[in-house]
Design an enzyme around this catalytic site. Structure first.
Site, PDB file in Angstrom:
ATOM      1  N   CYS A 138      10.784  -1.905 -14.165  1.00  0.00           N
ATOM      2  CA  CYS A 138      11.193  -1.657 -12.741  1.00  0.00           C
ATOM      3  C   CYS A 138      12.165  -2.879 -12.322  1.00  0.00           C
ATOM      4  CB  CYS A 138      10.102  -1.667 -11.915  1.00  0.00           C
ATOM      5  SG  CYS A 138      10.211  -0.465 -10.468  1.00  0.00           S
TER       6      CYS A 138
ATOM      7  N   LYS B  39       2.722   8.512 -10.217  1.00  0.00           N
ATOM      8  CA  LYS B  39       2.545   7.389  -9.535  1.00  0.00           C
ATOM      9  C   LYS B  39       2.757   7.502  -8.094  1.00  0.00           C
ATOM     10  CE  LYS B  39       4.288   2.650  -8.880  1.00  0.00           C
ATOM     11  NZ  LYS B  39       5.230   1.521  -9.319  1.00  0.00           N
TER      12      LYS B  39
ATOM     13  N   LYS C 214      -1.494   6.341 -11.798  1.00  0.00           N
ATOM     14  CA  LYS C 214      -1.683   5.034 -10.634  1.00  0.00           C
ATOM     15  C   LYS C 214      -1.676   5.646  -9.388  1.00  0.00           C
ATOM     16  CE  LYS C 214       0.744   0.734 -10.061  1.00  0.00           C
ATOM     17  NZ  LYS C 214       1.877   0.061 -10.211  1.00  0.00           N
TER      18      LYS C 214
ATOM     19  N   SER D  45      -4.236  -2.941  -7.693  1.00  0.00           N
ATOM     20  CA  SER D  45      -4.692  -4.365  -7.073  1.00  0.00           C
ATOM     21  C   SER D  45      -5.643  -4.070  -5.894  1.00  0.00           C
ATOM     22  CB  SER D  45      -3.254  -5.057  -6.495  1.00  0.00           C
ATOM     23  OG  SER D  45      -2.814  -4.226  -5.593  1.00  0.00           O
TER      24      SER D  45
ATOM     25  N   TYR E  72      -7.433  -5.622 -13.750  1.00  0.00           N
ATOM     26  CA  TYR E  72      -7.515  -6.980 -13.428  1.00  0.00           C
ATOM     27  C   TYR E  72      -8.884  -7.477 -14.009  1.00  0.00           C
ATOM     28  CZ  TYR E  72      -3.118  -6.066 -11.105  1.00  0.00           C
ATOM     29  OH  TYR E  72      -2.039  -5.470 -10.743  1.00  0.00           O
TER      30      TYR E  72
HETATM   31 ZN   LIG Z   1       9.168  -1.074  -8.532  1.00  0.00          ZN
END
Ligand SMILES: [Zn+2]
Length: 329
Positions: free
Chosen positions: A122, A201, A254, A280, A319
């Protein structure tokens, strides 16, 4: 046959019995741990909104990677925080870019042989404006250009493959990026490098803490012209179909928890290996509740991961990977 002949509780009486009839299992090899690599030495900078997660200089990241390998974790997903950013995000594809440098170091360490290294593809972490593509400005208006962004993303994928990425993982959501990456990878001798496409996404508020971790918040505007509207399941299926047609080898969904129905639908429709990213915000909100003593950390963590797997994810980017691997022993 109904009660009293059928008694569902017969199979729940002991842990041994429950274990025997358990339908969904987690194992460390199906967990992927994200790492945020930053310049410097001995740097271990905590992310305020993500307890237990750090920006790590390469030497510290190496220690984390070795710990992951020792725990039997399946792989790493690498993100980079470059020393400098520019309009073209040139740090994303630089031969001596932060993730490229880390990949070369990881590949030279035989103790990491059991880990699959995935490199996020990205531009947002490397661009001064924080968008995932090339910004075209016209007075007060701006657009994120598609085709010029795709060219840079393809270049980035090839650069990461050259540096040793086992898998490249485009997260930008530009149209046509998977085909462009496949072509560029093949043309540069990386025809064996798989593409894990963030096919589905969503433009999610749950990415908030990541932007602190990866220092990638857009300076202006938002990402809703390229990431998907959270209300759309059918559109997600079209995105996945297109990415498969373009040559995606694996899929990544995601976020995970707010979109378990999308994961389940994708599992039913498509046969490609599929992962889900417990993002996150999913991690941070659970930690916030742990800190207040409102939720029991271990059980809640494992339940959140089991739910994602039950919905159909083969592997989970999380995580919690190290903590969960310790529990799974
Ligand atoms: Zn990005």
């Amino acid at each position: 046959m109904n009660f009293p002949v059928t008694r569902m509780r017969r199979l729940r009486r002991t842990e041994a019995m429950r274990s025997l009839v358990r339908e969904t299992h987690l194992h460390p090899g199906a967990l992927i741990y994200p790492l945020f690599i930053c310049p410097g030495e001995g740097v271990r900078k905590p992310i305020g909104s993500m307890p237990g997660v750090f920006n790590l200089s390469l030497d510290e990241a190496m220690k984390e990677a070795e710990a992951c390998a020792a725990l039997g974790i399946g792989g790493l997903l690498l993100f980079g925080l470059p020393a400098e950013k520019d309009e073209q995000a040139s740090g994303a594809w630089a031969d001596d870019g932060i993730v490229q440098t880390a990949l070369r170091a990881f590949k030279a360490n035989r103790r990491l042989d059991t880990l699959v290294t995935m490199a996020d593809v990205c531009l947002c972490e490397y661009s001064s404006h924080g968008h995932c593509g090339v910004v075209a400005r016209d007075g007060d208006h701006y657009t994120i250009e598609n085709d010029s962004s795709v060219a840079l993303l393809a270049k980035t994928a090839a650069s990461l493959a050259k540096a040793g990425a086992d898998i490249v993982a485009p997260s930008d959501m530009m149209d046509g990026r998977v085909a462009a990456m496949r072509e560029t990878l093949d043309a540069s001798g990386h025809e064996q490098t798989p593409i894990l496409s963030y096919a589905s996404k969503f433009a999610s508020a749950f990415y908030g803490p990541f932007r602190e971790a990866a220092d990638s918040a857009p300076l202006f505007g938002d990402r809703r012209s390229y990431q998907m509207d959270g209300a759309n399941l059918r559109e997600a299926m079209r995105e996945i179909e297109l990415d498969i047609a373009e040559g995606a080898d694996m899929l990544l969904m995601k976020p995970a928890m707010p979109y378990l129905d999308v994961i389940q639908e994708a599992r039913q429709r498509f046969d490609l290996p599929m992962g889900a990213y417990q993002v996150s915000g999913e991690y941070s909100m659970l930690h916030a509740a742990f800190e207040r003593g409102w939720l029991e950390p271990e059980r809640t963590m494992m339940e959140s991961l089991t739910g994602i797997r039950r919905a159909g994810a083969d592997f989970i980017v999380t995580y919690f990977a190290k903590d969960a691997a310790k529990v799974l022993g």
